[in-house]
Write an enzyme that holds these catalytic residues in place. Sequence first.
Site, PDB file in Angstrom:
ATOM      1  N   GLY A  13     -45.922 -54.368 -57.440  1.00  0.00           N
ATOM      2  CA  GLY A  13     -45.990 -55.579 -56.630  1.00  0.00           C
ATOM      3  C   GLY A  13     -44.705 -56.368 -56.480  1.00  0.00           C
ATOM      4  CB  SER A  14     -41.105 -55.752 -57.071  1.00  0.00           C
ATOM      5  OG  SER A  14     -40.746 -54.675 -56.252  1.00  0.00           O
ATOM      6  CG  ASN A  15     -41.303 -54.485 -51.621  1.00  0.00           C
ATOM      7  OD1 ASN A  15     -40.361 -54.906 -50.952  1.00  0.00           O
ATOM      8  ND2 ASN A  15     -41.276 -53.317 -52.260  1.00  0.00           N
ATOM      9  CG  LEU A  83     -49.080 -45.026 -54.348  1.00  0.00           C
ATOM     10  CD1 LEU A  83     -49.151 -44.689 -55.834  1.00  0.00           C
ATOM     11  CD2 LEU A  83     -47.784 -44.507 -53.738  1.00  0.00           C
ATOM     12  CE  LYS A  84     -55.485 -42.945 -54.049  1.00  0.00           C
ATOM     13  NZ  LYS A  84     -55.501 -41.608 -54.625  1.00  0.00           N
ATOM     14  CG  ASN A 100     -45.697 -48.035 -45.493  1.00  0.00           C
ATOM     15  OD1 ASN A 100     -46.117 -48.515 -46.546  1.00  0.00           O
ATOM     16  ND2 ASN A 100     -44.987 -46.913 -45.473  1.00  0.00           N
ATOM     17  CG  HIS A 102     -40.707 -44.599 -46.688  1.00  0.00           C
ATOM     18  ND1 HIS A 102     -41.666 -43.940 -47.421  1.00  0.00           N
ATOM     19  CD2 HIS A 102     -39.626 -43.778 -46.664  1.00  0.00           C
ATOM     20  CE1 HIS A 102     -41.197 -42.771 -47.818  1.00  0.00           C
ATOM     21  NE2 HIS A 102     -39.960 -42.636 -47.376  1.00  0.00           N
ATOM     22  CG  ASP A 143     -43.973 -42.306 -45.020  1.00  0.00           C
ATOM     23  OD1 ASP A 143     -44.372 -43.470 -45.163  1.00  0.00           O
ATOM     24  OD2 ASP A 143     -43.800 -41.514 -45.959  1.00  0.00           O
ATOM     25  CD  GLU A 172     -38.361 -50.813 -50.997  1.00  0.00           C
ATOM     26  OE1 GLU A 172     -39.559 -51.124 -50.874  1.00  0.00           O
ATOM     27  OE2 GLU A 172     -37.978 -49.902 -51.739  1.00  0.00           O
TER      28      GLU A 172
HETATM   29  C1  GRF Z   1     -41.508 -49.677 -52.712  1.00  0.00           C
HETATM   30  O1  GRF Z   1     -40.389 -48.917 -53.011  1.00  0.00           O
HETATM   31  C2  GRF Z   1     -41.996 -49.418 -51.313  1.00  0.00           C
HETATM   32  O2  GRF Z   1     -40.982 -49.103 -50.424  1.00  0.00           O
HETATM   33  C3  GRF Z   1     -42.889 -48.216 -51.496  1.00  0.00           C
HETATM   34  O3  GRF Z   1     -43.518 -48.421 -52.721  1.00  0.00           O
HETATM   35  C4  GRF Z   1     -42.707 -49.238 -53.559  1.00  0.00           C
HETATM   36  C5  GRF Z   1     -43.543 -50.381 -53.990  1.00  0.00           C
HETATM   37  O4  GRF Z   1     -42.872 -51.158 -54.965  1.00  0.00           O
HETATM   38  N1  GRF Z   1     -43.778 -48.034 -50.378  1.00  0.00           N
HETATM   39  P1  GRF Z   1     -43.478 -52.535 -55.433  1.00  0.00           P
HETATM   40  O5  GRF Z   1     -44.907 -52.270 -55.894  1.00  0.00           O
HETATM   41  O6  GRF Z   1     -43.451 -53.469 -54.254  1.00  0.00           O
HETATM   42  O7  GRF Z   1     -42.620 -53.009 -56.549  1.00  0.00           O
END
Ligand code: GRF
Length: 195
Positions: A13-15, A83-84, A100, A102, A143, A172
């Site tokens: 969940g860092s994003n 991831l799904k 999304n 990536h 993707d 990101e």
């Molecule tokens: C990120 O690298 C994103 O690009 C990919 O999954 C990762 C998720 O990282 N789709 P986080 O859970 O947001 O830290």
Amino acid sequence: MPYRVAVVVSGRGSNLVALCDAIVADPDVAVVLVASDRSAPALLLAEHRGIATHRFESHQDPAEWCDLLARYSVDLVVLAGFLKMVPSEVVTRYAGRIINIHPALLPRHGGAGMYGSRVHAAVVASGDAVSGATVHLVDEVYDRGAVLGQATVSVQSGDTAADVAERVLMLEHRLLPAAVRAAARAGKPVPFDFS
Ligand code: GRF
């Protein structure tokens, strides 16, 4: 009325955190829901921020998705480490409203099975001098949807996959908020400049 964003996750969940931090003072956009297919750390991060969370009983069930997104009047779905596959009925119903992020420069190093450290290992193994991150629309194929924005980092000789991963992740955390802000301004995901 703010533009209402649901973030869908599977992991750390860092994003999600970077997005929430970036928009915290913006009245025009709000993360109203975080959903996951598993008991992910990201769900706890959302709870601590007072954001509604949902763990899918069946992430393959389009009705569960559609009921949820309707209940929270979601304008935009952001996949941030989900991831799904999104069920195809949901992709159709929310066409043009799911994005999304990536961790590579699509169309390079994308597709089924290309996630996490595998992506960065492939970048290093390919000898690419540049990598980066991509925000794209989601369609029925991993993707593949239209690219909305990208940002690049250089890959130095001797870099490990972990080195590249760290550099890309920092990027990101700025690219995704830029994509969401552009979508909020336009009322839908749109191509955006990132510099
Ligand atoms: C990120 O690298 C994103 O690009 C990919 O999954 C990762 C998720 O990282 N789709 P986080 O859970 O947001 O830290």
